[in-house]
Design a protein around this motif. Sequence first.
Motif, short mmCIF file in Angstrom:
data_model
loop_
_atom_site.label_atom_id
_atom_site.label_comp_id
_atom_site.label_asym_id
_atom_site.label_seq_id
_atom_site.Cartn_x
_atom_site.Cartn_y
_atom_site.Cartn_z
N LEU A 115 0.82 -1.22 0.00
CA LEU A 115 0.00 0.00 0.00
C LEU A 115 0.85 1.26 0.00
O LEU A 115 0.61 2.19 -0.77
N GLU A 119 3.97 1.55 -0.85
CA GLU A 119 4.71 1.63 -2.11
C GLU A 119 3.81 2.17 -3.22
O GLU A 119 4.25 2.96 -4.05
N ALA A 120 2.56 1.71 -3.21
CA ALA A 120 1.63 2.19 -4.24
C ALA A 120 1.51 3.71 -4.15
O ALA A 120 1.53 4.40 -5.16
N ALA A 121 1.41 4.21 -2.92
CA ALA A 121 1.29 5.66 -2.72
C ALA A 121 2.56 6.38 -3.22
O ALA A 121 2.47 7.40 -3.89
N ARG A 122 3.72 5.82 -2.88
CA ARG A 122 4.97 6.41 -3.32
C ARG A 122 5.04 6.42 -4.84
O ARG A 122 5.40 7.42 -5.46
N GLY A 123 4.67 5.31 -5.45
CA GLY A 123 4.70 5.22 -6.90
C GLY A 123 3.78 6.23 -7.56
O GLY A 123 4.05 6.69 -8.67
N LEU A 124 2.71 6.59 -6.87
CA LEU A 124 1.76 7.55 -7.43
C LEU A 124 2.17 9.00 -7.18
O LEU A 124 1.43 9.92 -7.51
N GLY A 125 3.31 9.18 -6.53
CA GLY A 125 3.82 10.54 -6.41
C GLY A 125 3.83 11.11 -5.00
O GLY A 125 4.13 12.28 -4.81
N ALA A 126 3.49 10.30 -3.99
CA ALA A 126 3.50 10.81 -2.61
C ALA A 126 4.88 10.61 -2.00
O ALA A 126 5.45 9.54 -2.11
N GLY A 127 5.39 11.64 -1.35
CA GLY A 127 6.66 11.51 -0.63
C GLY A 127 6.45 10.63 0.59
O GLY A 127 5.32 10.28 0.91
N ARG A 166 3.95 12.08 3.23
CA ARG A 166 2.58 12.12 2.73
C ARG A 166 2.00 10.73 2.64
O ARG A 166 0.83 10.50 2.95
N GLU A 177 8.58 8.47 -6.03
CA GLU A 177 7.59 9.53 -6.27
C GLU A 177 8.05 10.55 -7.30
O GLU A 177 7.27 11.37 -7.76
N PHE A 213 0.26 -3.59 -8.85
CA PHE A 213 0.85 -4.61 -7.99
C PHE A 213 0.08 -5.92 -8.11
O PHE A 213 -1.11 -5.94 -8.43
#
Lengths: 262, 336
Positions: free
Chosen positions: A160, A162-170, A173, B74, B82
Amino acid sequence: MIRRRPVLSLLSALAMVFLLGPILLVVAIGFSSGDTVEFPPPGFSLRWFDQALSNASFQQGLLTSLLVAAAATLFALVLGIPVALAVQRRTFRGHKAVETLFLSPAIVPELVLGFALFQQLMVTMRITALGALLIGHTVLLLPYAVRVTGASLALSDPALEEAARGLGAGPLRAFFAITLPVMTPGIVSAAVLSFLTSFNNVPLSLLLKGPGISTLPVEMLNYVQFSYDPTVAAVSTLLLAATVGAALLTERLVGFNKVFSR
Amino acid sequence: MTPVVQLDAVSREFAGTAAVRELDLTVRRGEFTALLGPSGCGKTTTLRMIAGFLEPTAGRILLEGEDATRLPPERRNIGMVFQSYALFPHMTVEKNVAFGLKMRGIPDGELRTRTGEALELVGLSHLAGRKPKQLSGGQQQRIALARAIAVRPSVLLLDEPLSNLDARLRIQMRQELARIQKETGLTAILVTHDQEEALELADSMVILDQGTVAQQGAPREVFRAPANRFVAEFLGYENFVELPDGRTVTIRPEHVEVLTSESTDSTPSDGTTVDAVLTAVRFRGTDCVVTAVSQGRTVLATSSDFELRSGRQVRVHLPAAHTIDLPRTKQELPTS
């Protein structure tokens, strides 16, 4: 149902009697009009509630208990959540050892822990009773904070964040937008358990109390040592009502099952 | 044109063990690349390095021509799907899909339009208000895809996206994935252990073995001419035969012909024909798989002659057009 499983039904009935019986007895005695603890009570009155609520040491004890439980719960969570996160992600060597360290207060007998803290905090370091109670209860609650929040993390998908990081969240965040909300039921469970554990604790509080600073359970214990009237039964009834109220509130907020199944 | 993704001698070690060794990879714009191999071959590690979740221990990663080796995920403009879908459980479908756009500071109006478009692309606009838990596996899969696509990533990274679906749904989603990639023109990298998935979807496939490239090329090319035994086995070649002339060849069971005295008396003029005895016959509905043994060597063949029985004397023909030469290796007996 009863016909089909007679043994199970009997055992359940017995368990109910042994669990609920004494509690209901205490509640009944709390409403007694008699002068001593007796069952059945000679009549109905609210005078012991009046007595309990106007007792100065109970008032002071309740205040201390609430303060200590709330503050220690907060401290334990603030310390425990990062530990749970770090342990769960296995980001470093020896994460198992760290986890065991933080769970160890649950294994050490509370009187031993209390005596050690009394010796170190109050005798050697001259910390006040309130400070010692706060530190002691925080140590006591750490295992609950680490275990319960850790269990809720273990159930959530590690991808989860990682998914957020991949979508652009630092990293920050991603933590506040995803990880923290996902952990919330676990945190609420840990908070409820911690608060109740601290609020009910006797052994630690017994050793770490000081002049004018004592918790409600310790005051209740003191009281029954000298008086045999239904005041403590009335206090117990009030506590019971408050606990049931808190449980119902938790149920409405996050679901009771979630609190204990996590 | 600059490649969208370029790996330059990238290596990754875990506690002294190399998972990926000096891997070179180039993915051009609009291309669908599949990283294929058995578990532990380094395909997922490679994808995670491209995404930025893992740092290479050596080598460089270029995204859109710029060095991204040390860039956090990011800042890479990737879209990742995934294996577990990783949908945010506390957000609605719409919020999930909008998350990447929100992180990019896209203004509200445009955010709504693009979220709507992404949901429409996967055909699930009507589920915008649901929570992920209320969706089926296939629907969750599509939402994960929509979420990755909504940000218009420079590369779409797919980590075994179909492996949690049942067989029928998987084939359906495969077609869906192909359509969406065509429609959006997105560059995509798919990690999979399913050769059919790679053959059907990819423009280019890279077969990995122990962290290095075993073979790379267009699916047709690779499938028709596996470069070595590892690739051949992975692609379902089951026969590895040493011919009388000393060559080692591989041939798929469906290309081996089983000749009986009734079917023909003449010996085919091409390839190799040997006398054999059938030791097993497995009925599969449309055909049977037979095991033929000749001088201690075993050959698997498929046949639509349902009269074949175990113990039968036959001749086995390996047509020249379908036998593929392999470089000599130590182990030359078939595994079956």
